[in-house]
Design an enzyme around this catalytic site. Structure first.
Site, mmCIF file in Angstrom:
data_model
loop_
_atom_site.group_PDB
_atom_site.id
_atom_site.type_symbol
_atom_site.label_atom_id
_atom_site.label_comp_id
_atom_site.label_asym_id
_atom_site.label_seq_id
_atom_site.Cartn_x
_atom_site.Cartn_y
_atom_site.Cartn_z
ATOM 1 N N ASN A 6 -12.513 -1.060 3.859
ATOM 2 C CA ASN A 6 -11.047 -1.048 3.691
ATOM 3 C C ASN A 6 -10.504 0.369 3.487
ATOM 4 O O ASN A 6 -9.310 0.548 3.298
ATOM 5 C CB ASN A 6 -10.604 -1.980 2.546
ATOM 6 C CG ASN A 6 -10.872 -1.372 1.187
ATOM 7 O OD1 ASN A 6 -11.708 -0.494 1.027
ATOM 8 N ND2 ASN A 6 -10.154 -1.847 0.187
ATOM 9 N N SER A 49 0.813 -1.231 0.000
ATOM 10 C CA SER A 49 0.000 0.000 0.000
ATOM 11 C C SER A 49 0.843 1.277 0.000
ATOM 12 O O SER A 49 0.539 2.195 -0.777
ATOM 13 C CB SER A 49 -0.957 0.026 1.193
ATOM 14 O OG SER A 49 -1.927 -0.957 1.030
ATOM 15 N N GLY A 98 -13.920 -19.467 -1.969
ATOM 16 C CA GLY A 98 -13.465 -18.774 -0.759
ATOM 17 C C GLY A 98 -14.622 -17.978 -0.194
ATOM 18 O O GLY A 98 -15.506 -17.540 -0.951
ATOM 19 N N ALA A 99 -14.632 -17.817 1.135
ATOM 20 C CA ALA A 99 -15.772 -17.145 1.758
ATOM 21 C C ALA A 99 -15.316 -16.142 2.818
ATOM 22 O O ALA A 99 -16.027 -15.885 3.779
ATOM 23 C CB ALA A 99 -16.707 -18.189 2.375
ATOM 24 N N GLY A 100 -14.128 -15.562 2.623
ATOM 25 C CA GLY A 100 -13.603 -14.593 3.586
ATOM 26 C C GLY A 100 -14.015 -13.179 3.239
ATOM 27 O O GLY A 100 -14.991 -12.942 2.516
ATOM 28 N N LYS A 155 -11.046 -5.261 8.848
ATOM 29 C CA LYS A 155 -11.987 -4.655 7.890
ATOM 30 C C LYS A 155 -13.428 -4.653 8.404
ATOM 31 O O LYS A 155 -14.221 -3.800 8.012
ATOM 32 C CB LYS A 155 -11.932 -5.383 6.546
ATOM 33 C CG LYS A 155 -10.640 -5.151 5.768
ATOM 34 C CD LYS A 155 -10.701 -5.847 4.414
ATOM 35 C CE LYS A 155 -9.423 -5.681 3.634
ATOM 36 N NZ LYS A 155 -9.480 -6.305 2.304
ATOM 37 N N TYR A 181 -2.185 -11.684 -5.962
ATOM 38 C CA TYR A 181 -1.355 -10.842 -6.849
ATOM 39 C C TYR A 181 0.134 -11.153 -6.759
ATOM 40 O O TYR A 181 0.935 -10.563 -7.477
ATOM 41 C CB TYR A 181 -1.601 -9.354 -6.552
ATOM 42 C CG TYR A 181 -1.461 -8.992 -5.099
ATOM 43 C CD1 TYR A 181 -2.580 -8.950 -4.278
ATOM 44 C CD2 TYR A 181 -0.216 -8.723 -4.542
ATOM 45 C CE1 TYR A 181 -2.465 -8.637 -2.928
ATOM 46 C CE2 TYR A 181 -0.096 -8.412 -3.204
ATOM 47 C CZ TYR A 181 -1.219 -8.365 -2.402
ATOM 48 O OH TYR A 181 -1.099 -8.068 -1.068
ATOM 49 N N ILE A 198 -7.668 -13.343 -7.408
ATOM 50 C CA ILE A 198 -7.373 -12.039 -6.787
ATOM 51 C C ILE A 198 -6.027 -12.053 -6.070
ATOM 52 O O ILE A 198 -5.567 -11.030 -5.584
ATOM 53 C CB ILE A 198 -8.513 -11.526 -5.876
ATOM 54 C CG1 ILE A 198 -8.718 -12.417 -4.655
ATOM 55 C CG2 ILE A 198 -9.804 -11.388 -6.660
ATOM 56 C CD1 ILE A 198 -9.599 -11.732 -3.593
HETATM 57 P P1 NAP Z 1 -9.705 -14.118 4.519
HETATM 58 O O1 NAP Z 1 -10.793 -13.229 5.018
HETATM 59 O O2 NAP Z 1 -8.709 -14.677 5.482
HETATM 60 O O3 NAP Z 1 -10.444 -15.363 3.762
HETATM 61 C C1 NAP Z 1 -9.701 -16.381 3.134
HETATM 62 C C2 NAP Z 1 -10.661 -17.450 2.587
HETATM 63 O O4 NAP Z 1 -9.850 -18.443 1.946
HETATM 64 C C3 NAP Z 1 -11.456 -18.192 3.650
HETATM 65 O O5 NAP Z 1 -12.676 -18.605 3.096
HETATM 66 C C4 NAP Z 1 -10.554 -19.406 3.935
HETATM 67 O O6 NAP Z 1 -11.234 -20.510 4.430
HETATM 68 C C5 NAP Z 1 -10.086 -19.718 2.534
HETATM 69 N N1 NAP Z 1 -8.853 -20.502 2.543
HETATM 70 C C6 NAP Z 1 -7.677 -20.168 3.113
HETATM 71 N N2 NAP Z 1 -6.765 -21.145 2.880
HETATM 72 C C7 NAP Z 1 -7.401 -22.107 2.166
HETATM 73 C C8 NAP Z 1 -7.016 -23.368 1.641
HETATM 74 N N3 NAP Z 1 -5.773 -23.825 1.796
HETATM 75 N N4 NAP Z 1 -7.928 -24.090 0.961
HETATM 76 C C9 NAP Z 1 -9.193 -23.639 0.791
HETATM 77 N N5 NAP Z 1 -9.639 -22.456 1.276
HETATM 78 C C10 NAP Z 1 -8.735 -21.695 1.951
HETATM 79 O O7 NAP Z 1 -8.849 -13.411 3.387
HETATM 80 P P2 NAP Z 1 -9.367 -12.338 2.292
HETATM 81 O O8 NAP Z 1 -9.214 -10.969 2.823
HETATM 82 O O9 NAP Z 1 -10.698 -12.777 1.816
HETATM 83 O O10 NAP Z 1 -8.238 -12.510 1.154
HETATM 84 C C11 NAP Z 1 -8.155 -13.692 0.382
HETATM 85 C C12 NAP Z 1 -7.007 -13.543 -0.618
HETATM 86 O O11 NAP Z 1 -7.302 -12.490 -1.509
HETATM 87 C C13 NAP Z 1 -5.652 -13.182 0.022
HETATM 88 O O12 NAP Z 1 -4.632 -13.875 -0.653
HETATM 89 C C14 NAP Z 1 -5.517 -11.695 -0.222
HETATM 90 O O13 NAP Z 1 -4.154 -11.279 -0.319
HETATM 91 C C15 NAP Z 1 -6.219 -11.567 -1.574
HETATM 92 N N6 NAP Z 1 -6.779 -10.232 -1.788
HETATM 93 C C16 NAP Z 1 -6.393 -9.565 -2.907
HETATM 94 C C17 NAP Z 1 -6.896 -8.297 -3.159
HETATM 95 C C18 NAP Z 1 -6.466 -7.543 -4.380
HETATM 96 O O14 NAP Z 1 -6.647 -6.318 -4.424
HETATM 97 N N7 NAP Z 1 -5.926 -8.209 -5.389
HETATM 98 C C19 NAP Z 1 -7.824 -7.708 -2.265
HETATM 99 C C20 NAP Z 1 -8.210 -8.430 -1.146
HETATM 100 C C21 NAP Z 1 -7.684 -9.701 -0.901
HETATM 101 P P3 NAP Z 1 -11.200 -20.867 6.017
HETATM 102 O O15 NAP Z 1 -12.073 -19.855 6.670
HETATM 103 O O16 NAP Z 1 -11.704 -22.244 6.079
HETATM 104 O O17 NAP Z 1 -9.752 -20.730 6.438
#
Ligand code: NAP
Length: 272
Positions: free
Chosen positions: A86, A16, A125-127, A65, A214, A212
């Protein structure tokens, strides 16, 4: 002089400051952008402290967030829909929370020529990020949205937030869904760059693939999709554009698309 920051719990690898500094320089503004590592116990004091110190804008990252939302005066429409903030704008005595991941994702799809309107979409994914993606896909007119996750509680929470979506666990992934596939998990991210959330066989059913993640610049998911001749895009442009949108909110201007494009190309060189 305006002051900005990104705040989270552990901030070692954040890009950032680099991205916002480049945007502010391109706007001929002084690039005062710092990194704040905030312990959870101090979160309730962050907003008051930011006012005292004179911040104009603050980006928020994992894991705050959602937790930051009760401390803000107003929440924008898209941040309410996503259930996460964010970007905080300190404006005319009020703190206003926004979600620019929503816009970053939309701009990434648009640049890649991927139009989800009228097409089915799978979000894996559901985060926190998945929520922004689902809100964006819904608002872009996706015909049907399926969220796949190993985490049943998070799937339930998403269905509550977005009643029209369908959900499934990984072993229930369909074979003939079509449309867009998006990875919203950290799978494939540095240093585990050989990992991929779905097999090439499962990938064949999709017309478009987006990741997503990067870092690396081209994830295993994107490589495998391209090997199959499926158009694919990874998350660096989204990262740049969510920052551009945050600065558009802070400065209350529209920023020339060329600025994001230039920063994206600079970062590509760094990652290649
Ligand atoms: P988060 O809130 O921690 O959610 C991560 C999700 O991925 C959860 O559903 C988690 O499941 C699942 N997961 C993690 N490890 C896994 C695995 N080995 N197998 C299957 N599912 C898995 O994270 P987030 O903020 O959503 O971010 C997710 C990714 O997106 C990160 O890599 C982040 O850097 C990237 N991102 C990129 C941008 C961009 O601008 N390009 C923006 C935001 C985020 P569980 O709950 O079961 O662990």
């Amino acid at each position: 002089m305006k002051l900005y920051a990104v705040m989270g719990e552990t901030m070692e690898h954040t890009l950032s400051p680099q991205i916002h500094t480049r945007i502010l320089q391109a706007l001929d503004m002084v690039p005062n952008y710092c990194v704040l590592e905030i312990a959870r116990k101090n979160l309730p004091d962050v907003i008051r402290s930011a006012w005292v110190l004179g911040f104009s804008g603050m980006n928020v990252t994992i894991p705050y967030k959602e937790e930051i939302m009760p401390y803000l005066d107003e929440i924008s429409q898209e941040a309410q829909a996503v259930g996460a903030v964010n970007t905080i704008h300190f404006h005319e005595g009020k703190t206003i929370g926004h979600n620019t991941d929503y816009f970053g994702f939309a701009r990434m799809l648009q640049r890649a020529g991927m139009d989800p309107a009228g097409k089915p979409a799978v979000v894996y994914g559901a985060g926190g990020a998945a929520k922004a993606l689902v809100a964006c896909l819904r608002d872009s007119g996706a015909a049907e949205i399926l969220v796949v996750s190993r985490n049943v509680e998070k799937l339930d929470a998403l269905r509550w937030l977005f009643p029209s979506i369908k959900t499934a666990q990984p072993q229930q992934m369909p074979n003939h869904f079509g449309g867009l596939f998006v990875n919203a998990t950290p799978v494939g991210m540095y240093p585990n760059t050989q990992s991929c959330v779905i097999s090439q066989n499962q990938m064949k059913q999709f017309e478009m693939v987006a990741d997503i993640v990067y870092n690396p610049f081209e994830t295993q998911l994107v490589k495998q999709a391209r090997d199959l001749g499926i158009p694919a895009v990874s998350g660096l442009y989204m990262l740049v554009e969510q920052a551009v949108k945050a600065q558009e909110i802070y400065q209350q201007i529209n920023i020339d698309a060329q600025i994001g494009e230039t920063i994206y190309h600079e970062l590509c060189q760094r990652f290649l």
